[in-house]
Design an enzyme around this catalytic site. Structure first.
Site, PDB file in Angstrom:
ATOM      1  CB  SER A 158      -0.857  -0.004   1.271  1.00  0.00           C
ATOM      2  OG  SER A 158      -1.534   1.231   1.415  1.00  0.00           O
ATOM      3  CE1 TYR A 171      -4.242  -1.996   5.143  1.00  0.00           C
ATOM      4  CE2 TYR A 171      -3.543   0.213   4.559  1.00  0.00           C
ATOM      5  CZ  TYR A 171      -3.951  -1.050   4.180  1.00  0.00           C
ATOM      6  OH  TYR A 171      -4.047  -1.360   2.841  1.00  0.00           O
ATOM      7  CE  LYS A 175      -1.727  -3.687   3.332  1.00  0.00           C
ATOM      8  NZ  LYS A 175      -1.807  -4.797   2.338  1.00  0.00           N
ATOM      9  CB  ILE A 204      -7.785   0.879  -5.516  1.00  0.00           C
ATOM     10  CG1 ILE A 204      -6.258   1.045  -5.619  1.00  0.00           C
ATOM     11  CG2 ILE A 204      -8.322   0.066  -6.700  1.00  0.00           C
ATOM     12  CD1 ILE A 204      -5.742   1.771  -6.845  1.00  0.00           C
TER      13      ILE A 204
HETATM   14  N1  LIG Z   1      -8.590  -0.526  -2.100  1.00  0.00           N
HETATM   15  C1  LIG Z   1      -7.579   0.247  -1.822  1.00  0.00           C
HETATM   16  O1  LIG Z   1      -7.693   1.486  -1.928  1.00  0.00           O
HETATM   17  C2  LIG Z   1      -6.254  -0.330  -1.403  1.00  0.00           C
HETATM   18  C3  LIG Z   1      -5.173   0.536  -1.321  1.00  0.00           C
HETATM   19  C4  LIG Z   1      -3.934   0.026  -0.926  1.00  0.00           C
HETATM   20  C5  LIG Z   1      -3.782  -1.307  -0.651  1.00  0.00           C
HETATM   21  N2  LIG Z   1      -4.858  -2.128  -0.735  1.00  0.00           N
HETATM   22  C6  LIG Z   1      -4.616  -3.548  -0.423  1.00  0.00           C
HETATM   23  O2  LIG Z   1      -5.068  -4.334  -1.491  1.00  0.00           O
HETATM   24  C7  LIG Z   1      -5.496  -5.610  -1.005  1.00  0.00           C
HETATM   25  C8  LIG Z   1      -6.912  -5.895  -1.509  1.00  0.00           C
HETATM   26  O3  LIG Z   1      -7.749  -4.837  -1.066  1.00  0.00           O
HETATM   27  P1  LIG Z   1      -9.224  -4.573  -1.654  1.00  0.00           P
HETATM   28  O4  LIG Z   1      -9.416  -3.123  -1.704  1.00  0.00           O
HETATM   29  O5  LIG Z   1      -9.454  -5.411  -2.843  1.00  0.00           O
HETATM   30  O6  LIG Z   1     -10.071  -5.080  -0.405  1.00  0.00           O
HETATM   31  P2  LIG Z   1     -11.345  -6.040  -0.312  1.00  0.00           P
HETATM   32  O7  LIG Z   1     -11.807  -5.926   1.098  1.00  0.00           O
HETATM   33  O8  LIG Z   1     -12.306  -5.750  -1.411  1.00  0.00           O
HETATM   34  O9  LIG Z   1     -10.691  -7.486  -0.568  1.00  0.00           O
HETATM   35  C9  LIG Z   1      -9.885  -8.120   0.387  1.00  0.00           C
HETATM   36  C10 LIG Z   1     -10.137  -9.605   0.327  1.00  0.00           C
HETATM   37  O10 LIG Z   1      -9.318 -10.234   1.323  1.00  0.00           O
HETATM   38  C11 LIG Z   1     -10.086 -11.251   1.937  1.00  0.00           C
HETATM   39  N3  LIG Z   1      -9.590 -11.574   3.274  1.00  0.00           N
HETATM   40  C12 LIG Z   1      -9.617 -10.783   4.369  1.00  0.00           C
HETATM   41  N4  LIG Z   1      -9.102 -11.451   5.426  1.00  0.00           N
HETATM   42  C13 LIG Z   1      -8.739 -12.673   4.983  1.00  0.00           C
HETATM   43  C14 LIG Z   1      -8.159 -13.808   5.597  1.00  0.00           C
HETATM   44  N5  LIG Z   1      -7.868 -13.838   6.909  1.00  0.00           N
HETATM   45  N6  LIG Z   1      -7.892 -14.902   4.840  1.00  0.00           N
HETATM   46  C15 LIG Z   1      -8.204 -14.904   3.518  1.00  0.00           C
HETATM   47  N7  LIG Z   1      -8.775 -13.862   2.886  1.00  0.00           N
HETATM   48  C16 LIG Z   1      -9.045 -12.759   3.606  1.00  0.00           C
HETATM   49  C17 LIG Z   1     -11.497 -10.672   1.990  1.00  0.00           C
HETATM   50  O11 LIG Z   1     -12.478 -11.667   2.188  1.00  0.00           O
HETATM   51  C18 LIG Z   1     -11.599  -9.955   0.663  1.00  0.00           C
HETATM   52  O12 LIG Z   1     -12.138 -10.787  -0.345  1.00  0.00           O
HETATM   53  C19 LIG Z   1      -5.383  -5.539   0.526  1.00  0.00           C
HETATM   54  O13 LIG Z   1      -4.167  -6.126   0.916  1.00  0.00           O
HETATM   55  C20 LIG Z   1      -5.366  -4.046   0.797  1.00  0.00           C
HETATM   56  O14 LIG Z   1      -4.669  -3.737   1.995  1.00  0.00           O
HETATM   57  C21 LIG Z   1      -6.101  -1.688  -1.106  1.00  0.00           C
END
Ligand SMILES: NC(=O)c1ccc[n+]([C@@H]2O[C@H](COP(=O)([O-])OP(=O)(O)OC[C@H]3O[C@@H](n4cnc5c(N)ncnc54)[C@H](O)[C@@H]3O)[C@@H](O)[C@H]2O)c1
Length: 273
Positions: A158, A171, A175, A204
């Site tokens: 992130s 968080y 990260k 995102i």
């Molecule tokens: N969306 C953003 O703006 C953003 C920005 C920076 C980083 N991220 C990172 O990107 C990744 C995906 O994020 P996203 O926005 O798609 O989130 P999201 O919540 O839509 O998807 C995350 C997925 O991880 C799964 N998950 C959570 N805990 C789990 C566990 N213990 N075991 C297995 N699966 C598990 C959830 O069920 C979900 O399907 C994450 O690591 C998040 O930190 C997202």
């Protein structure tokens, strides 16, 4: 009033090709959001996929969707905080395909708390999912990659891996750790033919952020505020992260190792936002 679906500038759909032909890829967090977009992008390039998520039904639905369209894809419900479940996931990939070429650690959660009000349980949950889970995955696939003499790990980190936004504790602590893990393993295993890299998405458009906006009195205003923070005056889309993961997963990035690719429209480069 709930935040309306976003209308964003079009991003190209990943085109069909063979950039991952015969590569066996494990993807976590595949039930939705960025992970689901990575699945879509990788299957379009003929990867053989084993996808995992704690949401059992949803991840099977994603697999079924692509299987019906000809993809070689298996889903398994997995809690990435469990070493045993990691072992069984990797066993599935080996049983079905005989190898593991790429691991994408995408599962993660936002834990945003006031540091001094936060419970120990919240601290542990954040680290268990956002850091331990990725490490357990690396540890489960590395012996196979070392034996193969080639392997590729992509950690979805992130912008919080290198920058701090107030109000988001702990968080960014986890990260930052994930970036450290990426660098350390990238250096440790490069002589064995293994690359370990991270991707740092900024803001995102996923459910995670729609839920976040809906926590404000005026979700629209909060969404607009997010747009205005970014030089392109929009936020990113999951497919934009997926296309970067695709590049790292192919053989087109053989000398990229132990680094982190930022996907934030340039926001983190600005002195003020
Ligand atoms: N969306 C953003 O703006 C953003 C920005 C920076 C980083 N991220 C990172 O990107 C990744 C995906 O994020 P996203 O926005 O798609 O989130 P999201 O919540 O839509 O998807 C995350 C997925 O991880 C799964 N998950 C959570 N805990 C789990 C566990 N213990 N075991 C297995 N699966 C598990 C959830 O069920 C979900 O399907 C994450 O690591 C998040 O930190 C997202």
């Amino acid at each position: 009033m709930q935040a309306q679906p976003l209308s964003l500038p079009a991003v190209p759909e990943p085109t069909y090709g063979e950039r991952l032909k015969d590569k066996v890829v494990i993807i976590t967090g595949a039930a939705q959001g960025i992970g689901e977009a990575i699945v879509a992008c990788f299957q379009a390039q003929q990867a053989r996929l084993v996808i995992a998520d704690i949401q059992a039904e949803k991840v099977e639905k994603v697999a079924a969707h692509w299987r019906e369209r000809g993809a070689e894809i298996y889903a398994q419900p997995v809690d990435i905080t469990s070493n045993e479940q990691w072992q069984s996931l990797v066993n599935l990939a080996i049983a079905r395909f005989g190898r593991v070429d790429v691991l994408v650690n995408c599962a993660g959660v936002n834990v945003f708390r006031d540091p001094l009000q936060m419970s120990d349980e919240d601290w542990r949950r954040c680290f268990a999912i956002d850091l331990d889970g990725a490490w357990f995955g690396c540890r489960a696939v590395l012996p196979h990659m070392i034996a193969q003499g080639i392997g590729n790990i992509i950690n979805i980190a992130s912008t919080h891996s290198s920058h701090i936004i107030p109000g988001c504790f702990p968080y960014p602590v986890a990260k930052h750790g994930l970036l450290g893990l990426t660098r350390a393993l990238g250096i440790e295993y490069a002589p064995k033919g293994i690359r370990v890299n991270a991707i740092a998405p900024g803001y995102i458009e996923t459910q995670l952020n729609v839920d976040y906006w809906n926590g404000f009195a005026d979700p629209h205003a909060e969404r607009q505020r997010a747009f205005d923070l970014h030089p392109p005056k929009r936020i990113g889309q999951p497919v934009e992260v997926a296309m970067t993961a695709l590049f790292l997963a192919t053989d087109e990035a053989p000398f990229i190792n132990a680094t982190c690719l930022m996907i934030d429209g340039g926001r983190s480069v600005m002195y003020h936002d």
